[in-house]
Motif scaffolding. Structure first.
Motif, PDB file in Angstrom:
ATOM      1  N   GLU A   4      66.715  12.321 -25.188  1.00  0.00           N
ATOM      2  CA  GLU A   4      68.064  12.379 -24.626  1.00  0.00           C
ATOM      3  C   GLU A   4      68.806  11.086 -24.904  1.00  0.00           C
ATOM      4  O   GLU A   4      68.212  10.012 -24.903  1.00  0.00           O
ATOM      5  CB  GLU A   4      68.021  12.554 -23.111  1.00  0.00           C
ATOM      6  CG  GLU A   4      67.445  13.833 -22.617  1.00  0.00           C
ATOM      7  CD  GLU A   4      67.431  13.864 -21.103  1.00  0.00           C
ATOM      8  OE1 GLU A   4      68.258  14.578 -20.544  1.00  0.00           O
ATOM      9  OE2 GLU A   4      66.601  13.155 -20.510  1.00  0.00           O
ATOM     10  N   SER A  69      70.684  16.133 -26.347  1.00  0.00           N
ATOM     11  CA  SER A  69      69.355  16.399 -25.820  1.00  0.00           C
ATOM     12  C   SER A  69      68.680  17.496 -26.628  1.00  0.00           C
ATOM     13  O   SER A  69      69.339  18.399 -27.134  1.00  0.00           O
ATOM     14  CB  SER A  69      69.464  16.844 -24.363  1.00  0.00           C
ATOM     15  OG  SER A  69      68.220  17.280 -23.890  1.00  0.00           O
ATOM     16  N   PRO A  73      68.193  24.744 -23.053  1.00  0.00           N
ATOM     17  CA  PRO A  73      68.987  25.145 -21.882  1.00  0.00           C
ATOM     18  C   PRO A  73      68.339  26.314 -21.148  1.00  0.00           C
ATOM     19  O   PRO A  73      67.684  27.157 -21.761  1.00  0.00           O
ATOM     20  CB  PRO A  73      70.333  25.559 -22.467  1.00  0.00           C
ATOM     21  CG  PRO A  73      70.361  24.976 -23.838  1.00  0.00           C
ATOM     22  CD  PRO A  73      68.944  24.861 -24.282  1.00  0.00           C
ATOM     23  N   THR A  75      69.581  28.983 -19.995  1.00  0.00           N
ATOM     24  CA  THR A  75      70.020  30.295 -20.454  1.00  0.00           C
ATOM     25  C   THR A  75      69.145  30.769 -21.601  1.00  0.00           C
ATOM     26  O   THR A  75      68.787  31.934 -21.677  1.00  0.00           O
ATOM     27  CB  THR A  75      71.499  30.288 -20.891  1.00  0.00           C
ATOM     28  OG1 THR A  75      71.680  29.249 -21.855  1.00  0.00           O
ATOM     29  CG2 THR A  75      72.418  30.064 -19.719  1.00  0.00           C
TER      30      THR A  75
END
Length: 83
Positions: A4, A69, A73, A75
Motif C-alpha cells: 500500500e 493497494s 476489494p 466486492t
C-alpha cells in the motif's frame, strides 16, 4: 504481503490553485512547517488537517490523496464467494 502507498497531492493541487503555503497555513491554522513536511512527503496530514485543507480548497478530501493497494476489494471477494 499486501503493498500500500498513500501520497498527499497538496503540492500539485496548491500549484494548480496558485496558492502559497503561507496562505494555506493562515487559512487552516496548520503550521507552515507542517504544510512543508506534508508537501515533501515526510508525513501525511491528520484527518482533521486534511479536512481543513480540502474545505479551504473547496475540494473533496479524497482529491488530496493518491492511494494504491494490491488488496482485493471486498466486492471482488464477494463475487468469488458466491460462485
Amino acid at each position: 504481503m499486501n503493498s500500500e502507498t498513500c501520497i498527499c497531492k497538496l503540492n500539485d493541487i496548491r500549484a494548480d490553485y496558485c496558492i502559497t503555503q503561507q496562505e494555506i497555513s493562515d487559512a487552516t491554522g496548520i503550521s507552515i512547517r507542517t504544510i512543508i513536511s506534508i508537501e515533501k512527503g515526510h508525513r501525511l496530514p491528520t484527518l482533521l488537517s486534511a479536512m481543513r485543507i480540502a474545505n479551504y480548497l473547496s475540494i473533496p478530501v479524497e482529491q488530496l490523496f493518491e492511494y494504491k493497494s494490491d488488496i482485493v476489494p471486498v466486492t471482488a471477494l464477494g463475487e468469488i464467494c458466491h460462485e
